[in-house]
Design a protein around this motif. Structure first.
Motif, PDB file in Angstrom:
ATOM      1  N   LEU A   1      60.218  26.859  85.261  1.00  0.00           N
ATOM      2  CA  LEU A   1      59.678  27.405  84.021  1.00  0.00           C
ATOM      3  C   LEU A   1      59.285  29.052  83.976  1.00  0.00           C
ATOM      4  O   LEU A   1      58.976  29.435  85.081  1.00  0.00           O
ATOM      5  CB  LEU A   1      58.384  26.612  83.725  1.00  0.00           C
ATOM      6  N   PRO A   2      59.469  29.512  82.943  1.00  0.00           N
ATOM      7  CA  PRO A   2      58.927  30.829  82.799  1.00  0.00           C
ATOM      8  C   PRO A   2      57.406  31.137  83.538  1.00  0.00           C
ATOM      9  O   PRO A   2      56.671  30.181  83.353  1.00  0.00           O
ATOM     10  CB  PRO A   2      58.689  31.133  81.413  1.00  0.00           C
ATOM     11  N   ASN A   3      57.221  32.127  84.318  1.00  0.00           N
ATOM     12  CA  ASN A   3      56.087  32.466  84.938  1.00  0.00           C
ATOM     13  C   ASN A   3      54.969  31.912  84.008  1.00  0.00           C
ATOM     14  O   ASN A   3      53.763  31.369  84.511  1.00  0.00           O
ATOM     15  CB  ASN A   3      55.999  33.750  85.538  1.00  0.00           C
ATOM     16  N   HIS A   4      54.747  32.229  82.810  1.00  0.00           N
ATOM     17  CA  HIS A   4      53.524  32.291  82.054  1.00  0.00           C
ATOM     18  C   HIS A   4      53.153  30.799  81.769  1.00  0.00           C
ATOM     19  O   HIS A   4      52.460  30.628  80.839  1.00  0.00           O
ATOM     20  CB  HIS A   4      53.597  33.164  80.781  1.00  0.00           C
ATOM     21  N   ARG A   5      54.268  30.045  81.872  1.00  0.00           N
ATOM     22  CA  ARG A   5      53.966  28.469  81.566  1.00  0.00           C
ATOM     23  C   ARG A   5      53.229  27.623  82.861  1.00  0.00           C
ATOM     24  O   ARG A   5      53.131  26.487  82.817  1.00  0.00           O
ATOM     25  CB  ARG A   5      55.405  27.935  81.268  1.00  0.00           C
TER      26      ARG A   5
ATOM     27  N   THR B   1      44.150  29.280  85.065  1.00  0.00           N
ATOM     28  CA  THR B   1      44.856  30.691  85.066  1.00  0.00           C
ATOM     29  C   THR B   1      46.198  30.521  85.496  1.00  0.00           C
ATOM     30  O   THR B   1      46.658  29.734  86.163  1.00  0.00           O
ATOM     31  CB  THR B   1      44.137  31.649  86.140  1.00  0.00           C
ATOM     32  N   ASN B   2      46.946  31.612  84.919  1.00  0.00           N
ATOM     33  CA  ASN B   2      48.524  31.662  85.422  1.00  0.00           C
ATOM     34  C   ASN B   2      48.521  31.659  87.141  1.00  0.00           C
ATOM     35  O   ASN B   2      47.874  32.706  87.392  1.00  0.00           O
ATOM     36  CB  ASN B   2      49.166  32.924  84.689  1.00  0.00           C
ATOM     37  N   ARG B   3      49.132  31.167  87.750  1.00  0.00           N
ATOM     38  CA  ARG B   3      49.539  31.073  88.852  1.00  0.00           C
ATOM     39  C   ARG B   3      50.821  30.384  89.552  1.00  0.00           C
ATOM     40  O   ARG B   3      51.296  29.301  88.933  1.00  0.00           O
ATOM     41  CB  ARG B   3      48.176  30.207  89.446  1.00  0.00           C
ATOM     42  N   PRO B   4      51.442  30.967  90.421  1.00  0.00           N
ATOM     43  CA  PRO B   4      52.817  30.443  90.833  1.00  0.00           C
ATOM     44  C   PRO B   4      52.876  29.318  91.810  1.00  0.00           C
ATOM     45  O   PRO B   4      52.993  29.368  92.938  1.00  0.00           O
ATOM     46  CB  PRO B   4      53.262  31.849  91.725  1.00  0.00           C
ATOM     47  N   VAL B   5      52.382  28.267  91.038  1.00  0.00           N
ATOM     48  CA  VAL B   5      52.055  26.971  91.988  1.00  0.00           C
ATOM     49  C   VAL B   5      53.542  26.137  91.988  1.00  0.00           C
ATOM     50  O   VAL B   5      54.095  26.175  90.698  1.00  0.00           O
ATOM     51  CB  VAL B   5      51.114  25.794  91.112  1.00  0.00           C
ATOM     52  N   VAL B   6      53.977  25.665  92.850  1.00  0.00           N
ATOM     53  CA  VAL B   6      55.230  24.784  92.932  1.00  0.00           C
ATOM     54  C   VAL B   6      54.643  23.440  93.241  1.00  0.00           C
ATOM     55  O   VAL B   6      53.919  22.880  93.907  1.00  0.00           O
ATOM     56  CB  VAL B   6      56.032  25.240  94.265  1.00  0.00           C
TER      57      VAL B   6
END
Length: 140
Positions: free
Chosen positions: A51-55, A61-66
């Motif tokens: 997904l786009p990072n902002h989703r 908060t926006n965070r790069p969780v897998v």
């Protein structure tokens, strides 16, 4: 046994996007003690959602969780040790397939179990007992 991986763009490597499902599938099969069982292997699958990072959010908060979500019948990974084996393997797989800098706390793994009889394949409802019988028949 569906595995769903959701990751923000640019966190998994290009190879990681292709390899994560096969490697997670192998980890599930191994943790289940079903390596080499054709029935069990055939019912493990999944999807990768990039997904786009902002989703992607965590803690509001926006965070790069897998996120790795595994859905199983009630008999799947029945012991704490089996669940731990899968979670440990899955975390290692995600770490191996992400770009440098991905932090371990940004890998989430969730195992969900359906109630007995809440599992179906090809329009057929399976109880835990029926799944075990089918898997055992594949070893003979």
């Amino acid at each position: 046994m569906p595995i769903t991986v959701t990751a923000p763009e640019g966190v998994l490597t290009a190879a990681g996007e292709r390899e994560i499902l096969p490697r997670l599938s192998a980890a599930l099969i191994e943790a289940s003690g079903a390596t080499g069982n054709s029935f069990f292997t055939a019912i493990v699958g999944g999807t990768v959602h990039v997904l786009p990072n902002h989703r992607i959010y965590a803690g509001g908060t926006n965070r790069p969780v897998v996120m790795v979500e595994l859905k199983l019948p009630n008999i799947g990974l029945a012991s704490i040790e089996e669940r731990e084996a899968f979670i440990t393997a899955a975390a290692r797989i995600v770490a191996d397939l992400c770009l440098p800098g991905h932090r371990p706390e940004n890998t989430w793994i969730n195992i969900l179990n359906a109630p007995d009889g809440g599992w179906g394949i090809g329009g057929r409802q399976y109880s835990g007992e029926a799944l075990v019988a089918a898997a055992m028949a594949a070893t003979q």
